[in-house]
Design a protein around this motif. Structure first.
Motif, short mmCIF file in Angstrom:
data_model
loop_
_atom_site.label_atom_id
_atom_site.label_comp_id
_atom_site.label_asym_id
_atom_site.label_seq_id
_atom_site.Cartn_x
_atom_site.Cartn_y
_atom_site.Cartn_z
N ASN A 165 -6.67 14.41 1.04
CA ASN A 165 -7.54 13.87 2.09
C ASN A 165 -7.21 14.64 3.37
OD1 ASN A 165 -8.82 12.35 4.05
ND2 ASN A 165 -7.54 10.53 3.78
N GLY A 199 0.83 -1.20 0.00
CA GLY A 199 0.00 0.00 0.00
C GLY A 199 0.87 1.26 0.00
N ALA A 200 0.18 2.38 -0.16
CA ALA A 200 0.90 3.67 -0.09
C ALA A 200 1.44 3.87 1.32
CB ALA A 200 -0.04 4.80 -0.47
N THR A 201 0.78 3.28 2.31
CA THR A 201 1.21 3.48 3.70
C THR A 201 2.65 3.00 3.89
OG1 THR A 201 -1.07 3.11 4.36
CG2 THR A 201 0.58 3.04 6.11
N ASP A 239 1.97 12.25 -2.41
CA ASP A 239 1.03 11.17 -2.14
C ASP A 239 -0.14 11.38 -3.10
OD1 ASP A 239 -1.07 9.63 -1.19
OD2 ASP A 239 -0.72 10.10 0.92
N LYS A 263 -7.59 2.60 -3.91
CA LYS A 263 -8.69 3.55 -4.13
C LYS A 263 -9.19 3.44 -5.57
CE LYS A 263 -7.05 5.27 -0.27
NZ LYS A 263 -7.64 5.05 1.01
N ASN A 296 0.08 16.01 -0.59
CA ASN A 296 -0.95 15.03 -0.93
C ASN A 296 -1.98 15.73 -1.84
OD1 ASN A 296 -3.80 13.82 0.95
ND2 ASN A 296 -2.91 12.96 -0.89
N LEU A 337 5.07 5.32 2.05
CA LEU A 337 5.33 6.54 2.82
C LEU A 337 6.31 6.25 3.95
CD1 LEU A 337 1.63 7.75 2.89
CD2 LEU A 337 3.54 9.15 2.02
N TYR A 381 1.29 10.25 8.27
CA TYR A 381 2.50 11.06 8.05
C TYR A 381 3.17 11.41 9.39
CZ TYR A 381 0.41 12.28 3.45
OH TYR A 381 -0.16 12.28 2.21
N LYS A 424 -4.00 -3.80 -0.41
CA LYS A 424 -2.76 -3.16 0.02
C LYS A 424 -1.57 -3.36 -0.93
CE LYS A 424 -2.40 -1.08 3.50
NZ LYS A 424 -2.75 0.35 3.77
N SER A 472 -1.16 4.17 -5.05
CA SER A 472 -1.54 2.78 -4.78
C SER A 472 -2.78 2.44 -5.57
CB SER A 472 -1.75 2.56 -3.28
OG SER A 472 -2.94 3.16 -2.84
C1 LIG Z 1 -3.92 10.45 1.56
C2 LIG Z 1 -3.76 8.99 1.76
N1 LIG Z 1 -2.55 8.45 1.63
C3 LIG Z 1 -2.34 7.13 1.81
C4 LIG Z 1 -3.38 6.29 2.14
C5 LIG Z 1 -3.10 4.84 2.36
O1 LIG Z 1 -3.18 4.14 1.17
P1 LIG Z 1 -2.99 2.55 1.15
O2 LIG Z 1 -4.28 1.94 1.58
O3 LIG Z 1 -2.63 2.27 -0.28
O4 LIG Z 1 -1.89 2.23 2.09
C6 LIG Z 1 -4.66 6.81 2.29
C7 LIG Z 1 -5.78 5.93 2.68
O5 LIG Z 1 -6.82 6.35 3.11
C8 LIG Z 1 -4.86 8.19 2.09
O6 LIG Z 1 -6.06 8.74 2.23
#
Ligand SMILES: Cc1ncc(COP(=O)(O)O)c(C=O)c1O
Length: 383
Positions: free
Chosen positions: A172, A97-99, A200, A236, A168, A102, A126, A244, A233
């Protein structure tokens, strides 16, 4: 017993978990947590199933930097949709995932004591990640109603210890899409202070007013590209947040170091889902138009319904979130919605370093929900 590691002391249960647990107890419609209450396309579920049973050893570890088919698909997607060039062999790393992208990126770039500029409200991982590193977040507030930022505040956030700035977009929880002019202002400071830029872009396809292409054109300029780690990622875009799979795209020398870090976090992202998303990226053109139209429809349905009930809905140009300005303060408002109307929404205070700031009057609602869920939420709110 000796204490837990002190760097974990600032961590708190995510607000998503807190709200969702309470929503479940009360049988509430949950517009708080940011994921769809429906599945992504059925053909993608079948692609995942096929990769589980295929002969490509997809049930074993993937290559640590990502399955070659997925890296190639990401490189094609970047070129065809956004006119950005990345070498799949040396510049793209697939993550959990992006998490994780990051987390691995910040671990690669930032030392304890370094400063990182973040726009608040920020996605909550973050600052949690920076806290675990022992780095110092330097917030710049996006101020309602336009969620622009002040030039002086931005300039003051940068200093000799600044190691990186995080952007970002689409953003969000505000739904803001950073304009080219804003990006130029941020980029100029990043160049002047010779620091990294972490982008992001997980909502890259969820823009309603203008394309994400403008953002990518900005980060593709040589002076930005050489210092930029671009993160996205598939969760979404394809409505499969539980799978993930994400990625980090950066120049080869940065990617080389990032891959060393990623290797010692998960080693690799889930392999079968990497193949499924490679397939999804190849088929995205037959899917994305409907996807965006449906999300726009959901956004308008929720926004119009809330406005008709007298709520001060703030404009959302991107993501699958809407925000509402709440004069009475979010604590009383969220409690009333949850306990009396059985609708969960999210206070945004946890997305600010100073909880008493702007977030004290703004809540976030997620419209990645079935139409009947949104209508039911509006019906309950009208009771
Ligand atoms: C701005 C932002 N970055 C990263 C993520 C995490 O993404 P992932 O589920 O691909 O780890 C989210 C998930 O809500 C998000 O809103």
């Amino acid at each position: 017993m000796k204490p837990f590691a002190h760097r974990t002391d600032p961590l708190r249960e995510s607000i998503f978990t807190t709200i969702s647990n309470r929503a479940r107890e009360l049988g509430a419609v949950n517009l708080g947590q940011g994921f769809p209450d429906f599945d992504g396309p059925q053909w993608l579920v079948e692609a995942a199933r096929a990769s589980l049973g295929g002969e490509g050893l997809a049930n074993q570890y993937a290559h640590t930097s990502g399955a070659p088919a997925l890296r190639a698909a990401i490189a094609r997607q970047q070129r065809e949709d956004w006119a950005a060039e990345f070498d799949p062999d040396s510049e793209i790393t697939v993550t959990v995932g992006a998490t994780e992208a990051l987390y691995a990126t910040l671990q690669t770039l930032v030392d304890a004591g370094d400063e990182v500029v973040v726009f608040e409200p920020f996605y909550d991982s973050y600052v949690a990640t920076l806290q675990m590193i022992g780095a110092v977040p330097r917030p710049v507030t996006l101020r309602w109603p336009s969620f622009g930022f002040d030039d002086g505040e931005l300039a003051r956030a940068f200093g000799p210890r600044t190691k990186a700035v995080m952007i970002n977009s689409p953003h969000n929880p505000t739904g803001k899409v950073f304009s080219r002019e804003e990006l130029e202002r941020i980029g100029a400071l990043a160049i002047r202070h010779d620091c990294w830029i972490v982008t992001d872009e997980v909502y890259e396809y969820l823009t309603y007013e203008r394309s994400h292409r403008e953002f990518v054109q900005w980060r593709s300029q040589p002076a930005i590209r050489e210092r930029c780690i671009a993160i996205s990622s598939a969760g979404k875009t394809f409505g499969m947040t539980g799978w993930k799979v994400g990625w980090a795209m950066a120049p080869a020398d940065v990617s080389r170091r990032l891959r060393l870090v990623h290797q010692f976090i998960p080693f690799c992202a889930p392999h079968p889902f990497q193949h499924a998303f490679a397939h999804a990226l190849e088929r995205r053109h037959e899917y994305l138009e409907d996807f965006r139209r449906e999300y726009r429809h959901r956004r308008d349905l929720l926004a119009e319904g809330l406005r008709a009930l007298g709520h001060a809905v703030l404009p959302s140009e991107g993501t699958y979130f809407l925000q509402v300005y709440v004069e009475e303060g979010t604590e009383a408002f969220c409690r009333r919605l949850l306990e009396r109307h059985r609708v969960a929404v999210l206070p945004t205070a946890p997305f600010y370093l100073d909880a008493a700031s702007q977030g004290a009057n703004i809540v976030r609602l997620c419209f990645a929900k079935r139409e009947e869920t949104l209508r039911e939420a509006l019906r309950r709110l009208g009771e």
